[in-house]
Design an enzyme around this catalytic site. Structure first.
Site: not given
Ligand code: NAP
Length: 283
Positions: A53, A97, A120
């Protein structure tokens, strides 16, 4: 019949080029699109994912600030950190995460992220916005699948789409996105009595289960579009999806490979969401 391949790597490359261009335009206006990535603990797979990422971001001109916290971090401290990022005008997207350490409530942590920065797309507000057709961030994996369908010019209107899997981050949002494009949608799961009877009716099949060879050629209508979200390892350690690729490609009209299909698209859509968060904040 041999299916045409939907090349996730090539499409993701195009998307990254578009993100680069739009990022440069924002930077010219003095806005640096910035993603905060919060990693708690030292889960080996998470370390690899966050590295990708960060690299993807810097290659497209976005800034990704990775902050690492020890596994014993208190949940209250993580919530305070998210609150600070919510308040920071220089941060446009926040990604925590997953998985988090066991002592933390992931749902509570995700809900602490401002929906305006939820790149997200896991926040309840993002899921709700998708459900009612309002602007919001779409989860990256199903959004990437939709881009793949768009890339082949596939019209979903009146088509029957079968989604296998009903997780909150893939199956359910996927079904909503297909429905919004006027497909008739069937969602299958582990209690579905006869999966093949469902998939054989489908014009589009999205497999998001996590079981190698779940979808075999006899379960696919000739000419169907098959999108393979699954990520599994063979006994030899090779990455594979949920679809028996060798068999299904002889029946399907279009098929996504694993690797090189949905995976790179998921990564690309995180960049798109981050850029859009920055664009919205500048609007
Ligand atoms: P998940 O939360 O474990 O959900 C799996 C779903 O599959 C559940 O809804 C489950 O049904 C269903 N299922 C299990 N066995 C089944 C069967 N025999 N027939 C029909 N349905 C069955 O997994 P997820 O997070 O959605 O991920 C699914 C797969 O996609 C995994 O392999 C994951 O690694 C992969 N993935 C890939 C990407 C990418 O970027 N390529 C991103 C995210 C996920 P129940 O609800 O009844 O238990």
């Amino acid at each position: 019949m041999t299916a045409q391949l939907i090349d996730g790597n090539a499409l993701a490359r195009q998307i990254r080029a578009d993100v680069s261009g739009r990022t440069a335009a924002l930077k010219a206006r003095g806005i640096q699109p910035t993603l905060a990535i919060v990693l708690v603990g030292d889960d080996p797979a998470s370390q690899v994912y966050v590295k990708h990422k960060v690299n993807d971001s810097s290659e497209t001109g976005l800034v990704a600030n990775l902050e690492r916290h020890p596994v014993e971090m208190a949940e209250a401290d993580l919530l305070a950190r998210i609150h600070a990022l919510n308040e920071d005008p220089a941060v446009h997207g926040i990604l925590v995460q997953l998985p988090l350490p066991r002592h933390m409530d992931s749902h509570k942590v995700i809900e602490a992220i401002s929906p305006a920065k939820d790149v997200d797309g896991f926040h309840v507000a993002s899921a709700g916005a998708l459900m009612v057709g309002q602007p919001g961030f779409w989860p990256c994996t199903p959004h990437g699948c939709m881009k793949m369908l768009e890339s082949i010019g596939y019209s979903l209107r009146g088509k029957h789409a079968v989604v296998i899997g009903r997780s909150n981050i893939v199956g359910k949002p996927m079904a909503m996105m297909l429905l919004a494009q006027n497909a008739t949608v069937t969602i299958c799961h582990s209690a579905t009595a006869d999966l093949g009877a469902m998939t054989r009716q489908a014009d589009v099949i999205v497999a998001a289960v996590g079981k190698a060879n779940l979808l075999t050629a006899d379960m696919v209508k000739p000419g169907a579009v098959v999108i393979d979200v699954g990520m599994n390892r063979t006994a030899e350690g090779k990455l594979c999806g949920d679809v028996d690729f060798a068999g299904v490609k002889e029946v399907a009209g279009w098929i996504t490979p694993v690797p090189g299909g949905v995976g790179p698209m998921t990564r690309a859509m995180l960049l798109v969401n981050t850029l859009e968060a920055a664009e919205r904040s500048a609007a």
